[in-house]
Design a protein around this motif. Structure first.
Motif: not given
Lengths: 270, 432
Positions: B62-63, B327, B330-331, B333-338
């Motif tokens: 996630h990070v 990437y 952001m960690p 877990a945040v970068s993936e959805p964005i």
């Protein structure tokens, strides 16, 4: 095992016999044997291939041994330096302690003299952070964020000590505002440090810092009574406008670079 | 001590694609002799040792995700099975449609099917580790090392190793060009909502690989007829793809349609020495403003659209810095959805993997008699048409997770594709 020994002997042939060489051979026999066991466990049965693979992973044992010989000297130097550092730190803290007790006994103002050890600890931490920052900056970029964090903590510590002096020694009104000044100084220092280090995408940090700084300056100057609240709120929209201006300039410059590249390409195409 | 490898940009991107496909790349090669399995195991161990990502487990923390190198036994990688000719197709399909979890310890599986005096070699590998381009390089290196080992006793250590970073695609550029390429933040690909007319997803769906073989005679005609129209084989195939899609899905002929075509970013690199096995693939969009009066007009649109893309010096490199930036700051877990919001995975795509060179793939003087390579099994509504050629015979393949009805739809699509290729090369009369 025999193959490993033969490879070690062949690679290190001609190196004068010494205790260090014997130890290195023993160590490398273990390393290479463990690696050979690992490859055998994976299913590599051909001993020739296994040895060739090991040789490709450890191609120059002689150079490795020679490098290992110079390392203990370096390690000893580092160890001496570390011991000296610990001794100096101990002497420093003893000196600070003696100063604190002496001044306190002479003045009998124990409620204030504790600021002396506080000053001593702050100075020591600042010195320690300075050394660490210098080392981190010399390393790869990946270590730069840690250096920036240490700098930020260092700046905040200085302002914390200033706040303690202001509140307890000088008894100044609204001393706590020094902590807010500390945050302002921390952001400014980080921006300057980041720009000096030519950190990638520093512009994004600056775009965030500008409105935050504007809000803090508005708050601090307002609380100090230096600026009236009413017209000075303009600082915040002005900061946002400044952000927009910076973005616009960057975009224009980016566009110009692109155009120059296209022109260069057009020329070189011919 | 635990050995960790950095999860590179493309590793993360292909991990993100887990919602769109099973991330597997497949290859099947048939030889007219029984290959030496022990030699194959030896060569593969050396390859695995040179490229530890193939025996590593992916950790999504996630990070910042990473690979952890794991111990392995080659017997868990290479499997051997005796089958009859009748059993072979089902056995191959069953093996090729498996999905290797990235969290597992092994990212590649190899099956050797012995049928009579023949061998069918099937390999499945995680797309996060390498794409079709490097898979072809791996296969060539594998065959060369196998031959040197079996015929001359040379240890199989001649595998390319190096950086798996996406930035290696910039290495042949001048400093000025590098600066320009690294500033291409804008994603130039458009979103198209047209989808291949498959049924709705259901729990019962199973992965399948549909294939269609095109004869060498037809392939050579595509090449020669294409020249007459100033079109490449890729242009001709894309035109037939478009025309067949309009027909199959019943899209309005006046509507614009887009097909994304995979491009190998290694085209920007002069010398691949020092580049590790990884992914370097991007999408190039071919757009037709309408179907066209006939397939020849569709071909004109395709040729024009591809030509526009090919003019771009930095073809395929647009948007890469933005992905990297996302990437980096952001960690996961945040970068993936964005990134998922900003990134439009193409609904209809094509991957022209190209020639499987029989000379490079020969084992002990035996050239492969048959074979193909295909991309990942796509989840509906996404589809990818993979194209490979061997001895001038072309294989279309489409890997889909679907049901029997979807199989029929894909077969019907292949029929239309063949028919339209026939029209293009003058073997069949135009419908209108």
């Amino acid at each position: 095992m025999d193959n490993v020994t033969a490879y070690l002997e062949a690679s290190l042939a001609g190196v004068p016999a010494s205790e260090a060489l014997s130890q290195y051979k023993l160590k490398m026999t273990d390393v290479l044997s463990d690696r050979a066991d690992e490859l055998t466990h994976s299913g590599l049965r051909d001993q020739k291939v296994l040895m060739d693979l090991l040789k490709s992973e450890y191609p120059d044992l002689r150079a490795d041994f020679e490098a290992a010989q110079t390392q203990p000297k370096k390690a000893r130097g580092i160890e001496h330096g570390r011991l000296l550092g610990i001794a100096c730190t101990a002497i420093y803290f003893i000196a600070v302690g003696i100063l604190y007790v002496t001044v306190s006994l002479l003045t009998h103002r124990w409620s204030l003299t504790w600021l002396l050890p506080a000053a001593g600890v702050t100075l020591w931490l600042e010195w320690l952070f300075g050394l660490r920052i210098e080392k981190l900056v010399a390393k790869r970029r990946v270590f730069h964020p840690t250096a920036r964090t240490l700098l930020a903590i260092g700046v905040l510590l200085l302002f914390l000590f200033a706040f303690l002096c202001s509140a307890f020694l000088f008894r100044m009104p609204r001393s706590w505002l020094l902590l807010l000044w500390g945050v302002i100084a921390m952001l400014l220092a980080d921006a300057a440090f980041g720009l000096a280090l030519r950190e990638k995408l520093m512009i994004l940090n600056i775009l965030v810092y500008i409105p935050v700084l504007a809000a803090l300056v508005f708050l601090v100057l307002g609380l100090h009574g230096i600026l009236p609240w009413t017209p000075s709120w303009v600082l915040m929209p002005a900061a946002l406008l400044l952000d927009l201006a910076i973005i616009a300039v960057r975009l224009l410059r980016h566009k110009k670079e692109e155009t120059e590249q296209e022109v260069a390409d057009a020329w070189s195409a011919d | 001590m635990e050995r960790r490898l950095n999860a590179e940009l493309w590793d993360k991107m292909h991990y993100l694609f887990r919602d769109y496909n099973d991330r597997m790349v497949h290859v099947e090669l048939t030889y007219d002799f029984r290959i030496d399995v022990e030699a194959l195991r030896t060569v593969l161990i050396c390859f695995f040792e040179k490229n530890p990502v193939f025996h590593a487990s992916f950790t999504d923390n996630h990070v910042s995700p990473y690979w952890t190198v794991k111990p392995y036994r080659i017997d868990d990688v290479v499997h051997v099975r005796e089958v009859t000719e009748a059993e072979l197709p089902a056995a191959v399909d069953e093996f090729l449609t498996q999905c290797l979890p990235p969290e597992g310890d092994l990212q590649m599986q190899v099956m050797v099917f012995f049928h009579g005096e023949k061998t069918t070699l099937c390999i499945v590998e995680n797309h996060m580790c390498m794409d079709g381009g490097d898979f072809k390089t791996f296969l060539s290196a594998f065959c060369k090392n196998y031959n040197d080992y079996v015929e001359n006793g040379v240890s199989p250590l001649d595998f390319r190793v190096g950086s798996r970073s996406y930035e290696t695609v910039y290495q042949s550029f001048s400093p000025q060009e590098q600066k320009a390429a690294k500033n291409l933040y804008r994603n130039i690909n458009k979103k198209d909502t047209h989808a291949f007319p498959l049924t709705k997803s259901a729990k019962e769906d199973r992965s399948f690989i549909a294939r269609r073989r095109i004869s060498a005679e037809t392939f050579l005609k595509i090449k020669s007829e294409g020249k007459k129209y100033g079109a490449t084989i890729n242009d001709m195939l894309t035109a037939a793809y478009f025309y067949s899609l309009y027909e199959l899905a019943g899209f309005d002929p006046n509507e614009s349609l887009t097909i994304s075509s995979a491009i190998d970013l290694r085209r920007h690199v002069k010398d691949t020495e020092g580049m590790g096995m990884t992914n370097h693939t991007a999408w190039m969009q071919c757009e037709v403003p309408e179907r066209g009066r006939d397939i020849f007009e569709t071909l004109q649109y395709c040729t024009r659209s591809y030509a526009r893309f090919k003019q771009d010096k930095y073809m395929g490199l647009h948007g890469l810095p933005l992905l990297s930036f996302g990437y980096k700051i952001m960690p996961l877990a945040v970068s993936e959805p964005i990134i998922k919001i900003g990134y439009s995975n193409p609904l209809i795509a094509m991957s022209n993997i190209g020639i499987l060179d029989v000379k490079a793939l020969a084992l002990c003087g035996h050239e492969p008699v048959d074979g193909f390579m295909s991309g990942a099994v796509k989840y509906k509504p996404f589809v990818l048409l993979s194209v490979t050629s061997m001895r001038n015979e072309m294989t279309f393949s489409m890997c889909v997770r679907g049901n029997d009805e979807d199989k029929r739809i894909v077969e019907r699509f292949f029929d239309l594709l063949e028919k339209n290729i026939g029209v293009l090369i003058g073997d069949a009369p135009a419908a209108e």
